[in-house]
Motif scaffolding. Structure first.
Motif, short mmCIF file in Angstrom:
data_model
loop_
_atom_site.label_atom_id
_atom_site.label_comp_id
_atom_site.label_asym_id
_atom_site.label_seq_id
_atom_site.Cartn_x
_atom_site.Cartn_y
_atom_site.Cartn_z
N VAL A 27 -61.22 -5.30 -12.11
CA VAL A 27 -60.06 -5.98 -11.55
C VAL A 27 -58.76 -5.44 -12.13
O VAL A 27 -57.76 -5.33 -11.44
CB VAL A 27 -60.17 -7.50 -11.81
CG1 VAL A 27 -58.91 -8.21 -11.37
CG2 VAL A 27 -61.37 -8.05 -11.07
N ALA A 31 -55.15 -5.10 -10.25
CA ALA A 31 -54.23 -6.20 -10.50
C ALA A 31 -53.11 -5.77 -11.43
O ALA A 31 -52.52 -6.57 -12.12
CB ALA A 31 -54.98 -7.38 -11.11
N TYR A 60 -55.69 -6.01 -3.26
CA TYR A 60 -55.10 -7.02 -4.13
C TYR A 60 -53.66 -7.25 -3.70
O TYR A 60 -52.89 -6.31 -3.57
CB TYR A 60 -55.13 -6.58 -5.60
CG TYR A 60 -54.45 -7.55 -6.53
CD1 TYR A 60 -55.15 -8.63 -7.06
CD2 TYR A 60 -53.11 -7.40 -6.85
CE1 TYR A 60 -54.52 -9.54 -7.90
CE2 TYR A 60 -52.47 -8.31 -7.69
CZ TYR A 60 -53.18 -9.37 -8.21
OH TYR A 60 -52.56 -10.27 -9.03
N PHE A 65 -57.37 -11.52 -3.92
CA PHE A 65 -58.19 -10.35 -4.13
C PHE A 65 -59.34 -10.34 -3.13
O PHE A 65 -60.09 -11.32 -3.04
CB PHE A 65 -58.72 -10.39 -5.56
CG PHE A 65 -59.36 -9.12 -6.02
CD1 PHE A 65 -58.66 -7.94 -6.00
CD2 PHE A 65 -60.67 -9.13 -6.47
CE1 PHE A 65 -59.26 -6.76 -6.44
CE2 PHE A 65 -61.26 -7.96 -6.91
CZ PHE A 65 -60.55 -6.78 -6.90
N TYR A 67 -62.53 -7.82 -1.22
CA TYR A 67 -63.29 -6.58 -1.28
C TYR A 67 -64.37 -6.60 -0.22
O TYR A 67 -64.83 -7.66 0.20
CB TYR A 67 -63.87 -6.32 -2.67
CG TYR A 67 -64.73 -7.44 -3.23
CD1 TYR A 67 -66.11 -7.36 -3.20
CD2 TYR A 67 -64.13 -8.56 -3.82
CE1 TYR A 67 -66.90 -8.38 -3.73
CE2 TYR A 67 -64.91 -9.57 -4.35
CZ TYR A 67 -66.29 -9.48 -4.30
OH TYR A 67 -67.06 -10.48 -4.83
N ARG A 76 -63.92 -12.68 -0.94
CA ARG A 76 -62.57 -13.00 -1.41
C ARG A 76 -62.66 -13.79 -2.71
O ARG A 76 -63.51 -14.67 -2.87
CB ARG A 76 -61.80 -13.82 -0.37
CG ARG A 76 -60.38 -14.17 -0.80
CD ARG A 76 -59.56 -14.62 0.39
NE ARG A 76 -59.96 -15.91 0.89
CZ ARG A 76 -59.28 -17.04 0.67
NH1 ARG A 76 -58.18 -17.02 -0.05
NH2 ARG A 76 -59.69 -18.18 1.19
N ARG A 77 -61.77 -13.48 -3.63
CA ARG A 77 -61.72 -14.20 -4.90
C ARG A 77 -60.83 -15.42 -4.72
O ARG A 77 -59.67 -15.31 -4.35
CB ARG A 77 -61.16 -13.30 -6.00
CG ARG A 77 -61.23 -13.96 -7.36
CD ARG A 77 -60.77 -12.99 -8.44
NE ARG A 77 -61.03 -13.52 -9.75
CZ ARG A 77 -60.12 -13.58 -10.72
NH1 ARG A 77 -58.91 -13.16 -10.51
NH2 ARG A 77 -60.45 -14.06 -11.90
#
Length: 199
Positions: A27, A31, A60, A65, A67, A76-77
């Motif tokens: 990350v 980030a 991001y 976030f 992917y 998705r985060r």
């Protein structure tokens, strides 16, 4: 984590995948270092991705976030946790994912003309069809537009318009911006006669 060794070379995603041995998201590289230890320490923290699939696209933006994987799934985060399968498409290897400046409208592209669009920050995704464009295999042949093939990348420019590059001479530009971004597309490489606008 590796000491004294940059993780950035492993983040090349164009037409490739992250190494199988990793299968986690580094990350910090995406980030802007927000989750990494001080650079002088040379330490990168791996965060579980909640998938064993190859991660082939990462985005991001604004604290969010996303992917995507080589098996056609988008994650998705959310609030520090990785949520899975916000989208799942059979037969598509995602190669790129991009969101607008607000993090609201997103586009994901991949093989077999795979194009998905989200208007709610990635909670739901819908397929979008592209018009014919260029030659699927030749970068210099624009004599006749062909159906979309594999899609390699998607980017949103400073005016809020999206561009998609495919194989050969295939190139598309969105006809809308804002909340209509990605609803309409046009061939962006159709020059005079048989020429390509962007050889």
């Amino acid at each position: 984590s590796d000491r004294g060794r940059s993780a950035l070379p492993h983040l090349h995603l164009q037409g490739g995948t992250l190494p199988r041995a990793v299968r986690t998201l580094i990350v910090a590289a995406l980030a802007f270092g927000a989750l990494a230890a001080p650079a002088s320490a040379g330490i990168w923290t791996e965060i579980p991705s909640n998938t064993t699939e190859d991660i082939t696209a990462i985005e991001y933006r604004n604290g969010q976030f996303w992917y995507a994987t080589g098996s056609g799934k988008i994650y998705r985060r959310v609030v520090g946790a990785f949520q899975q399968e916000y989208a799942s498409v059979t037969g598509v290897v995602f190669r790129d994912i991009e969101f607008d400046a607000s993090g609201t409208v997103g586009l994901a592209v991949g093989t077999n003309a795979g194009l998905l669009r989200s208007t709610n920050g990635g909670d739901t995704w819908s397929p979008v069809a592209l018009p014919p464009s260029g030659d699927v295999t030749s970068e210099l042949n624009c004599s006749a537009a062909e159906p979309a093939g594999d899609l390699d990348s998607v980017k949103i420019d400073g005016t809020g318009r999206a561009w998609i590059a495919g194989g050969g001479s295939q190139l598309w530009k969105s006809t809308g911006t804002g909340l209509t971004l990605g609803t309409g597309w046009q061939d962006a490489n159709n020059g005079p006669g048989t020429e390509c606008l962007m050889p």
